[in-house]
Design a protein around this motif. Sequence first.
Motif, PDB file in Angstrom:
ATOM      1  N   HIS A  47     -14.239   0.909  -0.090  1.00  0.00           N
ATOM      2  CA  HIS A  47     -15.151   0.543  -0.849  1.00  0.00           C
ATOM      3  C   HIS A  47     -16.252   1.784  -0.831  1.00  0.00           C
ATOM      4  N   ASN A  48     -16.664   2.155   0.362  1.00  0.00           N
ATOM      5  CA  ASN A  48     -17.663   2.906   0.393  1.00  0.00           C
ATOM      6  C   ASN A  48     -17.071   4.598   0.359  1.00  0.00           C
ATOM      7  N   LYS A  49     -16.050   4.762   0.530  1.00  0.00           N
ATOM      8  CA  LYS A  49     -15.391   6.142  -0.014  1.00  0.00           C
ATOM      9  C   LYS A  49     -15.104   6.252  -1.418  1.00  0.00           C
ATOM     10  N   GLY A  50     -14.773   4.965  -2.221  1.00  0.00           N
ATOM     11  CA  GLY A  50     -14.390   5.107  -3.665  1.00  0.00           C
ATOM     12  C   GLY A  50     -12.847   4.636  -3.612  1.00  0.00           C
TER      13      GLY A  50
ATOM     14  N   GLY B  45      -6.424   1.084  -7.725  1.00  0.00           N
ATOM     15  CA  GLY B  45      -7.742   0.737  -7.243  1.00  0.00           C
ATOM     16  C   GLY B  45      -8.448  -0.466  -7.798  1.00  0.00           C
ATOM     17  N   HIS B  46      -8.064  -0.818  -8.731  1.00  0.00           N
ATOM     18  CA  HIS B  46      -8.506  -2.379  -9.469  1.00  0.00           C
ATOM     19  C   HIS B  46      -8.141  -3.360  -8.330  1.00  0.00           C
ATOM     20  N   LEU B  47      -6.829  -3.373  -8.117  1.00  0.00           N
ATOM     21  CA  LEU B  47      -6.174  -4.306  -7.202  1.00  0.00           C
ATOM     22  C   LEU B  47      -6.961  -4.394  -5.908  1.00  0.00           C
ATOM     23  N   LEU B  48      -7.296  -3.195  -5.141  1.00  0.00           N
ATOM     24  CA  LEU B  48      -8.062  -2.927  -3.777  1.00  0.00           C
ATOM     25  C   LEU B  48      -9.295  -3.398  -4.019  1.00  0.00           C
ATOM     26  N   ALA B  49     -10.128  -3.137  -5.060  1.00  0.00           N
ATOM     27  CA  ALA B  49     -11.501  -3.707  -5.375  1.00  0.00           C
ATOM     28  C   ALA B  49     -11.411  -5.230  -5.533  1.00  0.00           C
ATOM     29  N   THR B  50     -10.284  -5.740  -6.147  1.00  0.00           N
ATOM     30  CA  THR B  50     -10.267  -7.098  -6.089  1.00  0.00           C
ATOM     31  C   THR B  50     -10.071  -7.826  -4.594  1.00  0.00           C
ATOM     32  N   MET B  51      -9.279  -7.153  -3.881  1.00  0.00           N
ATOM     33  CA  MET B  51      -8.992  -7.852  -2.529  1.00  0.00           C
ATOM     34  C   MET B  51     -10.154  -7.748  -1.843  1.00  0.00           C
TER      35      MET B  51
ATOM     36  N   LEU C 158      -4.073  -6.259   4.346  1.00  0.00           N
ATOM     37  CA  LEU C 158      -4.962  -5.148   4.549  1.00  0.00           C
ATOM     38  C   LEU C 158      -6.082  -5.736   5.329  1.00  0.00           C
ATOM     39  N   PRO C 159      -6.501  -4.978   6.286  1.00  0.00           N
ATOM     40  CA  PRO C 159      -7.960  -5.459   7.244  1.00  0.00           C
ATOM     41  C   PRO C 159      -8.939  -5.275   6.489  1.00  0.00           C
ATOM     42  N   GLU C 160     -10.134  -6.235   6.291  1.00  0.00           N
ATOM     43  CA  GLU C 160     -11.181  -6.015   5.833  1.00  0.00           C
ATOM     44  C   GLU C 160     -12.028  -4.843   6.053  1.00  0.00           C
ATOM     45  N   PRO C 161     -12.031  -4.238   7.593  1.00  0.00           N
ATOM     46  CA  PRO C 161     -12.647  -3.028   7.804  1.00  0.00           C
ATOM     47  C   PRO C 161     -12.001  -2.023   6.839  1.00  0.00           C
ATOM     48  N   TYR C 162     -11.055  -1.909   6.477  1.00  0.00           N
ATOM     49  CA  TYR C 162     -10.219  -0.810   5.783  1.00  0.00           C
ATOM     50  C   TYR C 162     -10.743  -0.948   4.344  1.00  0.00           C
TER      51      TYR C 162
ATOM     52  N   MET D 168       0.953  -1.222   0.147  1.00  0.00           N
ATOM     53  CA  MET D 168       0.035   0.075  -0.197  1.00  0.00           C
ATOM     54  C   MET D 168       1.012   1.301  -0.037  1.00  0.00           C
ATOM     55  N   PRO D 169       0.871   2.034  -1.075  1.00  0.00           N
ATOM     56  CA  PRO D 169       1.490   3.198  -1.187  1.00  0.00           C
ATOM     57  C   PRO D 169       1.285   4.523  -0.139  1.00  0.00           C
ATOM     58  N   PHE D 170       0.109   4.549   0.436  1.00  0.00           N
ATOM     59  CA  PHE D 170      -0.350   5.599   1.361  1.00  0.00           C
ATOM     60  C   PHE D 170      -1.150   5.355   2.403  1.00  0.00           C
ATOM     61  N   GLY D 171      -1.736   6.240   3.279  1.00  0.00           N
ATOM     62  CA  GLY D 171      -2.369   6.164   4.106  1.00  0.00           C
ATOM     63  C   GLY D 171      -2.251   5.326   5.592  1.00  0.00           C
ATOM     64  N   LYS D 172      -3.140   4.959   6.284  1.00  0.00           N
ATOM     65  CA  LYS D 172      -2.935   4.629   7.490  1.00  0.00           C
ATOM     66  C   LYS D 172      -2.147   3.059   7.466  1.00  0.00           C
ATOM     67  N   TYR D 173      -2.322   2.377   6.301  1.00  0.00           N
ATOM     68  CA  TYR D 173      -1.792   1.061   6.144  1.00  0.00           C
ATOM     69  C   TYR D 173      -0.450   1.209   5.168  1.00  0.00           C
ATOM     70  N   LYS D 174      -0.020   2.199   4.913  1.00  0.00           N
ATOM     71  CA  LYS D 174       1.164   2.424   4.130  1.00  0.00           C
ATOM     72  C   LYS D 174       2.378   1.559   4.259  1.00  0.00           C
ATOM     73  N   GLY D 175       2.854   0.744   3.341  1.00  0.00           N
ATOM     74  CA  GLY D 175       3.732  -0.386   3.886  1.00  0.00           C
ATOM     75  C   GLY D 175       3.351  -1.823   3.756  1.00  0.00           C
ATOM     76  N   TRP D 176       1.917  -1.903   4.056  1.00  0.00           N
ATOM     77  CA  TRP D 176       1.420  -3.177   4.161  1.00  0.00           C
ATOM     78  C   TRP D 176       0.989  -3.919   2.862  1.00  0.00           C
ATOM     79  N   VAL D 177       1.547  -5.200   2.764  1.00  0.00           N
ATOM     80  CA  VAL D 177       1.037  -5.895   1.503  1.00  0.00           C
ATOM     81  C   VAL D 177      -0.448  -5.794   1.422  1.00  0.00           C
ATOM     82  N   LEU D 178      -1.139  -5.502   0.154  1.00  0.00           N
ATOM     83  CA  LEU D 178      -2.451  -5.408  -0.219  1.00  0.00           C
ATOM     84  C   LEU D 178      -3.201  -6.719   0.424  1.00  0.00           C
ATOM     85  N   SER D 179      -2.712  -7.837   0.247  1.00  0.00           N
ATOM     86  CA  SER D 179      -3.581  -8.993   0.676  1.00  0.00           C
ATOM     87  C   SER D 179      -3.511  -9.160   2.136  1.00  0.00           C
TER      88      SER D 179
END
Length: 70
Positions: free
Chosen positions: A36-39, A46-52, A27-31, A14-25
């Motif tokens: 998803h709700n924010k966009g 974005g495509h990878l995050l939507a897939t995850m 990332l916590p589901e609530p995040y 993840m390149p930014f935000g609270k979880y910067k540096g975390w591998v996408l897989s």
Amino acid sequence: MDPQMLIELVTMKMPFGKYKGWVLSRLPEPYLVWLHNKGFPSGRLGHLLATMYEIKLNGLEYLLQGLKKF
């Protein structure tokens, strides 16, 4: 589904935000729900995050288990 995308989910960080540096897989589901709700961001990230989000929402994390060694 693109197999390269699955590899990216377990290697890309993840390149930014609270979880910067975390591998996408990892990332916590609530995040992912919050994103998803924010966009999701535009582009490949974005495509990878939507897939995850969909993978976690549907309990399909097992699809990534064998790939985590990459």
